[in-house]
Design a protein around this motif. Structure first.
Motif, short mmCIF file in Angstrom:
data_model
loop_
_atom_site.label_atom_id
_atom_site.label_comp_id
_atom_site.label_asym_id
_atom_site.label_seq_id
_atom_site.Cartn_x
_atom_site.Cartn_y
_atom_site.Cartn_z
N GLU A 1 -13.67 -5.09 7.08
CA GLU A 1 -13.64 -5.99 5.93
C GLU A 1 -15.04 -6.40 5.50
O GLU A 1 -15.30 -6.64 4.32
CB GLU A 1 -12.81 -7.23 6.26
N GLU B 1 -7.41 -3.46 -6.39
CA GLU B 1 -7.39 -2.04 -6.02
C GLU B 1 -6.20 -1.74 -5.12
O GLU B 1 -5.52 -0.72 -5.28
CB GLU B 1 -8.69 -1.65 -5.31
N ALA C 1 -16.66 -3.05 3.77
CA ALA C 1 -15.93 -2.37 2.70
C ALA C 1 -16.05 -3.15 1.40
O ALA C 1 -16.21 -4.37 1.38
CB ALA C 1 -14.46 -2.22 3.08
N ALA C 2 -15.92 -2.42 0.30
CA ALA C 2 -16.03 -3.04 -1.02
C ALA C 2 -14.78 -3.84 -1.37
O ALA C 2 -14.84 -4.79 -2.14
CB ALA C 2 -16.29 -1.99 -2.08
N ASN C 3 -13.64 -3.48 -0.80
CA ASN C 3 -12.38 -4.18 -1.09
C ASN C 3 -11.40 -3.92 0.05
O ASN C 3 -11.68 -3.17 0.99
CB ASN C 3 -11.80 -3.71 -2.43
N GLU D 1 -10.25 -0.22 0.75
CA GLU D 1 -11.24 0.55 1.50
C GLU D 1 -11.26 0.13 2.97
O GLU D 1 -11.39 0.97 3.87
CB GLU D 1 -12.63 0.38 0.89
N GLU E 1 -10.76 2.47 6.22
CA GLU E 1 -11.85 2.61 7.18
C GLU E 1 -11.40 2.25 8.60
O GLU E 1 -11.78 2.90 9.57
CB GLU E 1 -13.04 1.75 6.76
N GLU F 1 -7.16 -8.74 -4.83
CA GLU F 1 -7.21 -7.38 -4.27
C GLU F 1 -6.50 -6.41 -5.23
O GLU F 1 -5.45 -5.84 -4.93
CB GLU F 1 -6.57 -7.35 -2.88
#
Length: 361
Positions: free
Chosen positions: A104, A326, A107-109, A112, A116, A324
């Protein structure tokens, strides 16, 4: 430990304060007392740490003679310099362990971060058959079954990650998502304006049939006295806390004698059955499953009465943390495919029979 001894906290430069959830570069940490206070107990994760993968944490146990008891810092800049290695300085009685940056943090969001870290955390209240319930013949994660559980695993498969099911009471399901502690809630969530303000809600993935919806269940002997919401003025009514049923109570029931709230719908059924309440506002399909499993319970669904649902907000939804976008867009894409292929309706029918075969209440 600093609070107990009223000493200066070297991380804050003042008296004891709650230590932050993260340190520079997003490195997670947790706190342990010094050796004299620990008294042989295993160290516990810092309560604010949201990382659920214990493999990412180095457990500090100085009483066991660990040679590398963790980062001993007086200056957070050392964390940035060493990027996860142990420093040499030690403020008395204070230890915190540096671990690798969480997904977290880098990551960009959220989407992701899930990809990951390699797993999706889904919270649910497993007492709402056929959507989510427990198969007592199974163990571990396999005991959580239902149409929603199938959907959760399907989404995880589409994302290329594992699915971790986290069972909670319904109130904790909601707060676990709104606070961002967990990735998503798949727990027969209905749309409410308040819920939509607190979290991102997906497109609807299940709309039911003409036989479903929300109504009242009462003791069979009271069917003549309770024929609609207008007859509840002097009655005790039970609802699941935080649910759409509670919204129906607030918006479509003119008056009640008393309101009782429960964390699980099955608890409400028992209250009516045991004469601790007069009526429960419930999903019709859930009430019917209870009646099928308990034919001698002495209760019935009030016939020819349904609460009015807003057509624009119908449908069972998935909830994720606010902002969130995305993640919710990807969830909506998957929901679209699931609906187009008729998968959820198949799961629903399958697990309706599954629950009946187990005598799920």
């Amino acid at each position: 430990n600093y609070k107990q001894r009223n000493q200066e906290n070297p991380l804050t430069g003042g008296r004891y304060q709650s230590c932050p959830e993260t340190i520079p570069n997003g490195l997670r940490h947790h706190i342990t007392h010094d050796h004299s206070t620990l008294k042989g107990k295993s160290e516990q994760l810092h309560p604010q740490c949201q990382c659920s993968d214990l493999n990412n944490h180095r457990i500090v146990a100085p009483e066991q003679g660990d040679d590398s008891v963790g980062c001993r810092e007086t200056d957070h800049t050392e964390h940035q310099k060493n990027n996860g290695t142990y420093a040499d300085t030690e403020p008395a009685g204070f230890l915190h362990t540096v671990i690798k940056p969480s997904a977290e943090a880098v990551a960009a969001n959220r989407l992701e971060a899930i990809k990951e870290r390699g797993y999706l955390e889904v919270v649910t209240e497993p007492y709402f058959a056929p959507m989510e319930f427990i198969d007592p013949t199974k163990e571990g994660d396999e005991k959580y079954v239902g149409a929603d559980i199938e959907l959760a695993h399907h989404i995880a498969d589409e994302l290329g990650v594992e699915c971790h099911i986290i069972p909670l009471d319904f109130t904790s399901v909601l707060s676990g998502v709104t606070t961002g502690k967990y990735d998503m809630a798949i727990s027969a969530l209905a749309y409410t304006p308040e819920r939509a303000e607190a979290m991102e809600l997906s497109d609807g993935y299940y709309y039911g049939t003409e036989d479903t919806g929300y109504g009242l269940m009462v003791r069979t002997e009271d069917l003549a006295a309770i024929t609609s919401a207008d007859d509840l003025g002097d009655k005790t009514v039970v609802v699941q806390s935080g649910s759409i049923q509670e919204s129906f109570l607030n918006e479509q029931v003119p008056a009640v004698g008393e309101t009782k709230r429960v964390s699980a719908t099955t608890d409400g059924f028992l209250m009516v059955q045991e004469s601790k309440a007069d009526a429960i506002i419930t999903a019709i399909n859930t009430a019917q499953l209870y009646l099928d499993a308990n034919p001698n319970c002495g209760m019935s669904i009030v016939p020819d009465f349904r609460f009015v649902e807003d057509e624009s907000t119908k449908g069972t939804r998935i909830g994720v943390a606010k902002g969130e976008t995305e993640l919710i867009e990807e969830v909506n894409r998957i929901i679209g495919e699931v609906r187009e292929e008729g998968l959820y309706d198949q799961w629903y029918e399958e697990y309706t029979e599954y629950a009946r075969s187990l005598g799920i209440q």
